[in-house]
Design an enzyme around this catalytic site. Structure first.
Site, PDB file in Angstrom:
ATOM      1  N   HIS A  17      -5.609   8.574  18.865  1.00  0.00           N
ATOM      2  CA  HIS A  17      -5.304   9.098  17.531  1.00  0.00           C
ATOM      3  C   HIS A  17      -6.633   9.275  16.802  1.00  0.00           C
ATOM      4  CE1 HIS A  17      -3.463   9.823  13.696  1.00  0.00           C
ATOM      5  NE2 HIS A  17      -4.015   8.742  13.167  1.00  0.00           N
ATOM      6  N   GLY A  57       0.812  -1.203   0.000  1.00  0.00           N
ATOM      7  CA  GLY A  57       0.000   0.000   0.000  1.00  0.00           C
ATOM      8  C   GLY A  57       0.849   1.258   0.000  1.00  0.00           C
ATOM      9  N   ASP A  68       0.599  12.908  14.643  1.00  0.00           N
ATOM     10  CA  ASP A  68      -0.057  14.063  15.272  1.00  0.00           C
ATOM     11  C   ASP A  68       0.982  14.973  15.926  1.00  0.00           C
ATOM     12  OD1 ASP A  68      -2.671  12.829  14.757  1.00  0.00           O
ATOM     13  OD2 ASP A  68      -2.073  11.440  16.330  1.00  0.00           O
ATOM     14  N   ARG A  98       2.775  16.874  13.268  1.00  0.00           N
ATOM     15  CA  ARG A  98       1.901  17.914  12.720  1.00  0.00           C
ATOM     16  C   ARG A  98       1.855  19.131  13.641  1.00  0.00           C
ATOM     17  NH1 ARG A  98      -2.921  13.632  11.065  1.00  0.00           N
ATOM     18  NH2 ARG A  98      -2.285  13.321   8.880  1.00  0.00           N
TER      19      ARG A  98
END
Length: 387
Positions: A238, A64, A210, A213
């Site tokens: 999360h 993926g 997170d 970010r």
């Protein structure tokens, strides 16, 4: 050649033939066969006496977008270090094995000096055989109209299988894993329940994305560099209930709130932006975070293994009840990593606003765990206090 005597010509040509044969042989040892299961053996013949033994790293969902972004960085040494050879053990669904074979070909074509072997398989037991590090990316995404309870139960089946295989096949004495696939915290909770012989502290959930970010947005707001920011933390799940906390953050040695001087921005812009960043990326690019998620998973595992030099980072870890989080869930805390272990930062003062945010995320995580306990009685036996 024309200037050589006949014996020297024969010697020269023999030398060229031998070199060509060896080159072809080496190429064949790295070639990936087009079969349902691919294994490239570890290149033990090329090891030196001083070289470290290869570490076996399992990546699920390896073909993926996130898995693809992960594999090349692991093979290059960016996760475990420039002196640690690796064997990549890549797991995919049967229908994605052909794509995985193509990824394995690309990995070989890069000729990474640290890559000692590749296993590309849809056999969960083979993927976890002897594994020392795991990055669990593969998970069922939420589809339109799907209730969250249905999503939790669908992923429970996946992580039940992964946990069982880890417990049976992995090198449990050295094993560490990070769950990346969402809902990451509760998937970690499920996996832990089905790996009873594994220390729960060896299972973690990724909230480093997170954390990263938040650092990026603080740096942009204040005009500093990311490396100038210390003691930032993500608490809880999360999800959109996570709490990005700047209460104890410092920027170039000054309190972040004193640098920002805008409490409204922190509460009404910064916190929601970090919480909703994943949705914003989907809206912008039509697909979920891939490269940034992979980069954060690399950061998570690298810091866990090599340490954070006394600095805080954020990890979803097995809750011991610290700060009121429900014991047995996987809750994101500020942690410090050292010597291959992490420690939850203790005695952090929690103001009323932070306490409210932390408890809201704790309630969500506890409710998710209770949903799993209801559907899977064997999990409930391990955590009867969660209802």
């Amino acid at each position: 050649v024309e200037h050589c005597s006949p014996p020297n010509v024969r010697l020269y040509l023999s030398h060229r033939l031998i070199m060509a044969f060896l080159a072809r042989s080496l190429s064949l040892t790295h070639r990936v066969a087009l079969s349902a299961r691919v294994a490239v053996p570890a290149q033990a013949a090329y090891s030196t006496a001083s070289e470290r033994a290869p570490a076996r790293v399992t990546v699920t969902g390896a073909a993926g977008a996130i898995g693809y972004s992960l594999l090349f960085r692991i093979a290059s040494g960016q996760m475990l270090g420039p002196d640690q050879p690796v064997i990549l053990q890549c797991l995919e669904l049967p229908g994605a094995v052909k794509a995985l074979q193509g990824v394995a070909m690309e990995l070989n074509d890069c000729s990474f000096p640290l890559l000692r072997g590749i296993v590309a398989t849809s056999d969960v037991n083979e993927a976890w055989a002897g594994s020392q590090y795991g990055l669990l990316v593969g998970a069922k995404p939420r589809t339109k109209g799907m209730e969250r309870a249905d999503l939790l139960e669908a992923n429970a089946a996946i992580f039940r299988e992964q946990g069982t295989a880890i417990n049976k096949n992995a090198d449990l004495d050295s094993f560490r894993c990070v769950v990346v696939g969402n809902p990451a915290n509760t998937n970690a909770y499920i996996l832990n329940a089905y790996a009873p012989d594994l220390d729960p502290s060896r299972v973690t959930a990724m909230t480093r994305l997170d954390h990263n970010r938040g650092l990026a947005q603080l740096a942009e707001k204040t005009g500093c560099q990311v490396k100038d920011i210390q003691r930032f933390a993500i608490w809880g799940n999360h999800s959109a209930t996570q709490y990005p906390d700047v209460s104890h953050t410092q920027i170039k040695g000054q309190w972040a709130k004193d640098v920002i001087k805008d409490e409204k921005w922190i509460r009404e812009t910064f916190i929601p932006n970090v919480q909703q960043r994943g949705a914003a990326i989907i809206e912008a690019r039509g697909a979920s975070s891939a490269a940034s998620a992979a980069s954060s998973a690399i950061d998570h595992m690298r810091d866990w293994v090599h340490g954070t030099n006394g600095e805080w980072t954020s990890m979803g870890v097995f809750s011991d009840g610290s700060y009121g989080a429900t014991p047995g869930t996987y809750f994101s805390y500020p942690v410090i990593c050292q010597g291959g272990h992490y420690n939850i930062v203790q005695n952090v003062p929690i103001d009323p606003f932070s306490a409210e945010k932390i408890e809201a995320s704790n309630k969500e995580l506890t409710a998710e765990a209770a949903t799993i306990n209801k559907a899977f009685p064997e999990v409930a036996k391990l955590n009867p206090h969660i209802k």
